[in-house]
Scaffold this motif. Structure first.
Motif, PDB file in Angstrom:
ATOM      1  N   PRO A 105      16.726  -3.423 -13.392  1.00 48.17           N
ATOM      2  CA  PRO A 105      15.841  -2.595 -13.017  1.00 48.17           C
ATOM      3  C   PRO A 105      15.219  -1.902 -14.386  1.00 48.17           C
ATOM      4  CG  PRO A 105      17.741  -2.091 -11.692  1.00 48.17           C
ATOM      5  CD  PRO A 105      18.007  -2.700 -12.978  1.00 48.17           C
ATOM      6  N   GLN A 106      13.900  -1.295 -14.014  1.00 46.98           N
ATOM      7  CA  GLN A 106      13.218  -0.400 -15.270  1.00 46.98           C
ATOM      8  C   GLN A 106      14.281   0.819 -15.513  1.00 46.98           C
ATOM      9  OE1 GLN A 106       9.117   0.391 -14.458  1.00 46.98           O
ATOM     10  NE2 GLN A 106       8.929   1.369 -16.402  1.00 46.98           N
ATOM     11  N   TYR A 107      14.670   1.372 -14.469  1.00 41.81           N
ATOM     12  CA  TYR A 107      15.292   2.619 -14.841  1.00 41.81           C
ATOM     13  C   TYR A 107      16.777   2.301 -14.542  1.00 41.81           C
ATOM     14  CZ  TYR A 107      10.672   4.396 -14.854  1.00 41.81           C
ATOM     15  OH  TYR A 107       9.205   4.545 -15.119  1.00 41.81           O
ATOM     16  N   GLY A 109       1.183  -6.499 -17.854  1.00 39.64           N
ATOM     17  CA  GLY A 109       0.116  -5.787 -17.552  1.00 39.64           C
ATOM     18  C   GLY A 109       0.707  -4.290 -17.901  1.00 39.64           C
ATOM     19  N   PRO A 110      -0.467  -3.345 -17.944  1.00 39.32           N
ATOM     20  CA  PRO A 110      -0.265  -2.096 -18.183  1.00 39.32           C
ATOM     21  C   PRO A 110       0.452  -1.203 -17.412  1.00 39.32           C
ATOM     22  CG  PRO A 110      -2.407  -2.186 -17.279  1.00 39.32           C
ATOM     23  CD  PRO A 110      -1.917  -3.650 -17.582  1.00 39.32           C
ATOM     24  N   ASN A 111       0.877   0.065 -17.813  1.00 39.91           N
ATOM     25  CA  ASN A 111       1.644   0.894 -16.623  1.00 39.91           C
ATOM     26  C   ASN A 111       0.819   1.016 -15.536  1.00 39.91           C
ATOM     27  OD1 ASN A 111       4.041   1.433 -18.024  1.00 39.91           O
ATOM     28  ND2 ASN A 111       2.914   3.067 -19.347  1.00 39.91           N
ATOM     29  N   GLY A 112       1.300   1.014 -14.246  1.00 40.75           N
ATOM     30  CA  GLY A 112       0.763   1.277 -13.073  1.00 40.75           C
ATOM     31  C   GLY A 112       0.160   0.224 -12.555  1.00 40.75           C
ATOM     32  N   ALA A 113       0.408  -1.123 -13.237  1.00 45.40           N
ATOM     33  CA  ALA A 113      -0.306  -2.478 -12.909  1.00 45.40           C
ATOM     34  C   ALA A 113       0.363  -2.867 -11.311  1.00 45.40           C
ATOM     35  CB  ALA A 113      -0.379  -3.410 -13.763  1.00 45.40           C
ATOM     36  N   GLY A 114       1.637  -2.493 -11.258  1.00 44.13           N
ATOM     37  CA  GLY A 114       2.396  -2.894  -9.953  1.00 44.13           C
ATOM     38  C   GLY A 114       3.325  -3.867 -10.125  1.00 44.13           C
ATOM     39  N   LYS A 115       3.891  -3.990 -11.501  1.00 45.03           N
ATOM     40  CA  LYS A 115       5.034  -4.885 -11.865  1.00 45.03           C
ATOM     41  C   LYS A 115       6.370  -4.393 -11.106  1.00 45.03           C
ATOM     42  CE  LYS A 115       4.601  -4.076 -16.344  1.00 45.03           C
ATOM     43  NZ  LYS A 115       3.567  -2.909 -16.197  1.00 45.03           N
ATOM     44  N   THR A 116       6.506  -3.314 -11.310  1.00 40.75           N
ATOM     45  CA  THR A 116       7.936  -2.745 -10.742  1.00 40.75           C
ATOM     46  C   THR A 116       7.701  -2.972  -9.185  1.00 40.75           C
ATOM     47  OG1 THR A 116       8.135  -1.224 -12.392  1.00 40.75           O
ATOM     48  CG2 THR A 116       9.168  -0.869 -10.392  1.00 40.75           C
ATOM     49  N   THR A 117       6.653  -2.613  -8.473  1.00 45.68           N
ATOM     50  CA  THR A 117       6.569  -2.888  -7.170  1.00 45.68           C
ATOM     51  C   THR A 117       6.851  -4.163  -6.553  1.00 45.68           C
ATOM     52  OG1 THR A 117       4.932  -1.028  -7.134  1.00 45.68           O
ATOM     53  CG2 THR A 117       5.259  -2.300  -5.062  1.00 45.68           C
ATOM     54  N   ILE A 118       6.158  -5.280  -7.427  1.00 43.97           N
ATOM     55  CA  ILE A 118       6.499  -6.663  -7.245  1.00 43.97           C
ATOM     56  C   ILE A 118       7.988  -6.991  -7.235  1.00 43.97           C
ATOM     57  CG2 ILE A 118       6.177  -9.011  -7.799  1.00 43.97           C
ATOM     58  CD1 ILE A 118       3.312  -8.073  -8.670  1.00 43.97           C
ATOM     59  N   PHE A 169       0.866  -1.421  -0.290  1.00 45.42           N
ATOM     60  CA  PHE A 169      -0.219   0.033  -0.018  1.00 45.42           C
ATOM     61  C   PHE A 169       0.926   1.272   0.120  1.00 45.42           C
ATOM     62  CE2 PHE A 169      -2.408  -3.462   2.124  1.00 45.42           C
ATOM     63  CZ  PHE A 169      -3.588  -3.181   1.401  1.00 45.42           C
ATOM     64  N   TYR A 170       0.539   2.111  -0.858  1.00 46.84           N
ATOM     65  CA  TYR A 170       1.065   3.703  -0.802  1.00 46.84           C
ATOM     66  C   TYR A 170      -0.213   4.389  -0.214  1.00 46.84           C
ATOM     67  CZ  TYR A 170       5.200   1.993  -2.963  1.00 46.84           C
ATOM     68  OH  TYR A 170       6.281   1.363  -3.586  1.00 46.84           O
ATOM     69  N   GLY A 171      -0.235   4.845   1.179  1.00 51.90           N
ATOM     70  CA  GLY A 171      -1.637   5.512   1.309  1.00 51.90           C
ATOM     71  C   GLY A 171      -2.594   4.593   0.965  1.00 51.90           C
ATOM     72  N   ASP A 172      -3.611   5.161   0.391  1.00 53.17           N
ATOM     73  CA  ASP A 172      -4.924   4.350   0.327  1.00 53.17           C
ATOM     74  C   ASP A 172      -4.819   3.514  -1.048  1.00 53.17           C
ATOM     75  OD1 ASP A 172      -6.181   5.487   2.401  1.00 53.17           O
ATOM     76  OD2 ASP A 172      -7.197   7.095   1.305  1.00 53.17           O
ATOM     77  N   LEU A 173      -3.475   3.772  -1.857  1.00 55.03           N
ATOM     78  CA  LEU A 173      -3.401   2.981  -2.951  1.00 55.03           C
ATOM     79  C   LEU A 173      -2.915   1.494  -2.841  1.00 55.03           C
ATOM     80  CD1 LEU A 173      -3.406   2.980  -6.371  1.00 55.03           C
ATOM     81  CD2 LEU A 173      -0.788   3.440  -5.988  1.00 55.03           C
ATOM     82  N   ALA A 174      -3.597   0.518  -3.366  1.00 51.88           N
ATOM     83  CA  ALA A 174      -3.011  -0.915  -3.164  1.00 51.88           C
ATOM     84  C   ALA A 174      -2.163  -1.048  -4.520  1.00 51.88           C
ATOM     85  CB  ALA A 174      -4.043  -1.857  -3.001  1.00 51.88           C
ATOM     86  N   ALA A 175      -0.908  -0.824  -4.523  1.00 51.38           N
ATOM     87  CA  ALA A 175      -0.117  -0.918  -5.694  1.00 51.38           C
ATOM     88  C   ALA A 175      -0.084  -2.285  -6.043  1.00 51.38           C
ATOM     89  CB  ALA A 175       1.178  -0.255  -5.480  1.00 51.38           C
ATOM     90  N   VAL A 176      -0.154  -3.213  -5.023  1.00 55.44           N
ATOM     91  CA  VAL A 176      -0.011  -4.604  -5.230  1.00 55.44           C
ATOM     92  C   VAL A 176      -1.039  -5.174  -4.147  1.00 55.44           C
ATOM     93  CG1 VAL A 176       1.171  -6.887  -4.989  1.00 55.44           C
ATOM     94  CG2 VAL A 176       2.451  -4.849  -5.792  1.00 55.44           C
TER      95      VAL A 176
END
Ligand SMILES: Nc1ncnc2c1ncn2[C@@H]1O[C@H](COP(=O)(O)OP(=O)(O)O)[C@@H](O)[C@H]1O
Ligand SMILES: [Mg+2]
Lengths: 280, 242
Positions: free
Chosen positions: A80-82, A34-43, A10-17
């Motif tokens: 990593p992505q970046y 998955g699309p951008n913002g799906a949570g791939k990088t976070t995983i 969770f980032y605040g209220d957002l469930a990134a994963v």
């Protein structure tokens, strides 16, 4: 073996994963699509000890990952992505630093650095600062850096974004080849061709949730191998069929223009989420 | 050894910019020495000695503090927020303890390098400074304390702009209030008690009095205590920093 047990971030209220459960056995070529913002990088970041899970657990061979687990970290290679290169030192020194951090001795570092620079076609620029590299060169340097210490598990976060078709094919060939030699690969992508071409199993992920998980062919077959595509009331309609003949037969009732083609992972994703992978 | 890897990398980066590193390290202190040495030093005496002799240890302590703090805090901050190399290091087999120790060692090295340059310049103004193993010990401990603080700050602050704020509100006040440019006993008793045990005050006292001073063991003991308290905090921050 990597086990995800009901993992959330969770980032605040957002469930990134959001409640991911998944096992990745040794030797698998696994993909998250998955699309951008799906949570791939976070995983990937949670798996590689860069950020903590909010709930659930990620176990690597039975142990929860953290920054003190040197032995586990030693077995991982990460692209990593970046970019995360040391900008002020040369490509050769970047690789050297990496080798030192992974406890490689001097002679092994030397031979490996030369071999990898050669492979990535960076030998003649090896002593230039990484900050002077083009983005394609940086990407190549990032990939060979991750391979420098011969990891058992390779994580690649959207490794071919921004590369041309030839460079992408070359990376695909390299990854296939290494996987066949026993390297476990965990790749994220928003290119369906990439997931379809490479991965033995694909997790479709959207808004932090795993919507379906299977081999690319089984994912497609579970919906239908053929697509009938046509316009109706100003909207594109996609209809799955198991066989081409069925699709062609159904098209006979249409008085609009249509197309019958093989289904792909994008079609499956749209069917499951009502969203496209590419557009968002 | 992973610890040595980090030191090696910082050494390479240091060598790449050795000229500018060296010049920028001596400009500030030389100006101080000009102002206090030639400017007012000759006429004034403090605590029974010429002001120049009095102020040189203060300038050495003050500069090694700001160098150790500044270099560690800003290099970590950049590697965390911009280059993302901190992530590469955290994914590597190095443990947070080894990483923290390595960065503190780098900070001590850089602090002592600058102190050496300043001392060399100060010889043009005054020769009364007594260099001894005790002096070196106090100097190293001072650098260690402020490297650890720099480490914590570099990993916690959210933007490079906040670095300047921390410097303004913490490092600069300490530079002036810790007995560097004038003796602590000019303060009211209460304030003096408050400032006396700050690490920089301790370091200044130690560098000025040397091993022969009254209760000289207190200085390294208090500085070491600061290190012992702050180091675990730094390691903990390192385990979680993103
Ligand atoms: N450090 C962060 N702070 C706040 N939100 C974040 C952070 N990292 C990622 N997110 C959010 O989490 C979601 C998933 O992001 P990410 O894992 O980068 O997705 P992907 O890699 O699939 O594009 C996004 O909505 C993103 O904005
Ligand atoms: Mg991403």
């Amino acid at each position: 073996m990597i086990e995800y047990q009901n993992v959330s971030k969770f980032y605040g209220d957002l469930a990134a994963v959001d409640g991911i459960s998944l096992d990745i056995p040794d030797g698998e070529f696994f993909g998250l699509l998955g699309p951008n913002g799906a949570g791939k990088t976070t995983i990937i970041r949670m798996t590689t000890a860069l950020t903590a899970v909010s709930s659930g657990a990620i176990l690597i061979d039975g142990e929860p990952i953290n920054r003190d687990l040197s032995k586990t970290k030693q077995r991982f290679g990460v692209v990593p992505q970046y970019t995360n290169l040391e900008a002020e030192i040369s490509a050769r020194q970047n690789l050297d630093y990496h080798g030192r951090l992974y406890g490689m001795d001097t002679s092994l570092r030397k031979s490996k650095i030369d071999e990898l620079l050669e492979f990535a076609e960076l030998s003649d620029r090896a002593d230039d600062k990484a900050s002077s590299y083009s983005s394609g060169m940086r990407r190549r340097l990032m990939i060979i850096k991750a391979l420098m210490h011969s990891p058992d598990v390779l994580f690649l976060d959207e490794p071919t974004v921004g590369l041309d078709a030839t460079a992408r094919r070359n990376i695909w060939d390299l990854l296939r080849n290494m996987n066949s030699q026993g390297l476990t690969i965990f790749l994220t992508t928003h290119y369906l061709e990439e997931a379809q071409a490479l991965c033995s199993r694909v997790g479709l992920i959207d808004k932090g949730k795993m919507v379906q998980l299977d081999s690319p062919s089984a994912l497609i077959a579970s919906h239908g191998n053929y697509i009938l595509e046509y316009f109706k009331d100003g909207e594109m309609v996609y209809q799955f069929f198991n066989a081409r003949e069925e699709a062609v037969k159904a098209s006979e009732w249409l008085n609009a223009s249509f197309q019958v083609r093989e289904a792909n992972l994008e079609d499956v994703f749209v069917a499951l989420t009502n969203r496209r992978i590419a557009e968002s | 050894m992973t610890f040595k890897a980090v030191i090696w990398k910082d050494w390479i980066v240091f060598l790449n910019k050795i000229a500018s590193n060296t010049i920028s390290a001596v400009v500030g202190p030389t100006l101080y020495l000009l102002a206090f040495g030639w400017g007012i030093g000759g006429q004034v005496s403090v605590a029974g000695q010429s002001y120049v002799s009095f102020v040189i240890p203060g300038i050495v302590a003050m500069n090694s503090m700001s160098v150790s703090f500044g270099i560690i805090a800003s290099s970590l901050n950049i590697s965390r927020l911009y280059d993302k190399t901190f992530e590469a290091e955290m994914m590597s087999p190095i443990t947070p303890v080894a990483y923290t120790m390595a960065k503190v060692a780098v900070g001590i090295g850089r602090g002592i390098y600058c102190a050496t340059l300043i001392i060399a310049v100060s010889l043009l103004f005054d020769r009364s400074l007594v260099l001894s193993p005790y002096f070196l010990l106090v100097l190293a401990l001072n650098c260690a304390v402020f490297s650890i603080i720099g480490f914590i700050v570099g990993l916690l602050i959210k933007s490079h702009g906040d670095m300047a704020k921390v410097s303004n509100f913490v490092i600069t006040p300490m530079s002036f209030l810790c007995g560097t440019l004038f003796p602590l006993d000019r303060f009211p008793v209460l304030l003096r008690a408050l400032f006396e045990f700050l690490p920089l005050s301790m370091a200044v006292t130690g560098l000025r009095q040397g091993a022969a001073g009254p209760n000289s063991w207190v200085v390294p003991a208090v500085l070491a205590a600061w290190c012992l308290v702050l180091f675990p905090v730094a390691v903990n921050v390192c385990k979680k920093a993103e």
